[in-house]
Design an enzyme around this catalytic site. Structure first.
Site, PDB file in Angstrom:
ATOM      1  N   HIS A 135      -3.080   2.593  -2.472  1.00 57.68           N
ATOM      2  CA  HIS A 135      -2.907   3.544  -1.376  1.00 57.68           C
ATOM      3  C   HIS A 135      -2.215   4.792  -1.920  1.00 57.68           C
ATOM      4  O   HIS A 135      -1.240   4.680  -2.679  1.00 57.68           O
ATOM      5  CB  HIS A 135      -2.064   2.930  -0.263  1.00 57.68           C
ATOM      6  CG  HIS A 135      -1.835   3.858   0.891  1.00 57.68           C
ATOM      7  ND1 HIS A 135      -2.832   4.178   1.791  1.00 57.68           N
ATOM      8  CD2 HIS A 135      -0.730   4.569   1.264  1.00 57.68           C
ATOM      9  CE1 HIS A 135      -2.343   5.046   2.675  1.00 57.68           C
ATOM     10  NE2 HIS A 135      -1.084   5.300   2.379  1.00 57.68           N
TER      11      HIS A 135
ATOM     12  N   ASP B 286      -2.280  -1.148   5.681  1.00 56.73           N
ATOM     13  CA  ASP B 286      -1.437  -0.835   4.524  1.00 56.73           C
ATOM     14  C   ASP B 286      -0.055  -1.466   4.631  1.00 56.73           C
ATOM     15  O   ASP B 286       0.955  -0.847   4.301  1.00 56.73           O
ATOM     16  CB  ASP B 286      -1.310   0.689   4.345  1.00 56.73           C
ATOM     17  CG  ASP B 286      -2.647   1.347   4.064  1.00 56.73           C
ATOM     18  OD1 ASP B 286      -3.430   0.770   3.291  1.00 56.73           O
ATOM     19  OD2 ASP B 286      -2.910   2.425   4.612  1.00 56.73           O
TER      20      ASP B 286
END
Length: 222
Positions: A131, A167
């Site tokens: 990410h 996430d």
């Protein structure tokens, strides 16, 4: 971005040993993270690196990520969401296609689809993602843009395991990138990608060579 092992007790995901671990890599675009893995495995040798890529999967056809895999002589497969009646059917098909290659680890190398319950039931605690921000700050699809808009002075990238949140999975490693006054989203993202590629290749090798365990939110590489 990811969405999707639930937080809980220790998960003994892999153990160290001499065997070269099997990787399935998932891509959606140009495949630069895939290329970083290919290059590092070639440079080090699969036995020294601890893993080899056994297949590359995608959610669409005609992408450079698949072309990179084909040039490397790797098997490929494609599971397109639109080919299935429901997202759940797609998720089960993707899980089955990945499982057919018997991976020890699955790596999301810019794979832009959210996996579901069936996939996580098979690969939770073994599905690695990146990410472009320092999680838990700035999750979601616009991590670079959001960090800039917030006025962050440093950002970076996170390598983490995928769970069923956005996430939110246990963090494995992070790399820091300074935000410059002249940065726009594109310039900053390019510098983050440089760090991300190196970090992903390093982390996957360490996971494969050393083994690891997940204790709640903490990942311990052995």
């Amino acid at each position: 971005m990811d969405r999707n092992p639930r937080k809980g007790p220790t998960v003994a995901a892999t153990t160290p040993g001499p065997a070269v671990k099997r990787l399935v890599v998932l891509v959606s675009g140009s495949g630069t993270n895939l290329q970083a893995l290919l290059d590092e495995i070639e440079r080090a040798g699969a036995e020294s690196y601890g893993a080899r890529i056994v297949a590359v999967g995608a959610d669409r056809t005609g992408i450079e990520g698949l072309a990179r895999a084909e040039r490397a002589g790797l098997p490929t497969f494609v599971c397109r969401v639109k080919d299935f009646a429901t997202r759940e059917e797609w998720d089960a098909a993707l899980a089955g296609a990945v499982a057919a290659h018997e991976p020890d680890l699955v790596v999301s190398a810019g794979f832009m689809k959210i996996v579901g319950k069936e996939f996580l039931a098979r690969f939770g605690g073994r599905f690695v993602n990146t990410h472009p921000a320092l999680l838990p700050s700035f999750p979601g699809a616009h991590g670079v843009r959001d960090a800039l808009a917030y006025g962050a002075k440093v950002t970076g990238c996170t390598v983490h395991f995928v769970d069923d949140g956005v996430d939110t999975g246990p963090i494995i490693a992070q790399g820091v990138v300074e935000v410059r006054d002249e940065d726009d989203e594109s310039a900053l993202h390019e510098r983050i990608k440089d760090v991300e590629r190196r970090l992903l290749a390093e982390v996957v090798g360490r996971l494969a060579r050393n083994g690891y365990r997940i204790e709640g939110r903490k990942v311990v590489i052995q």
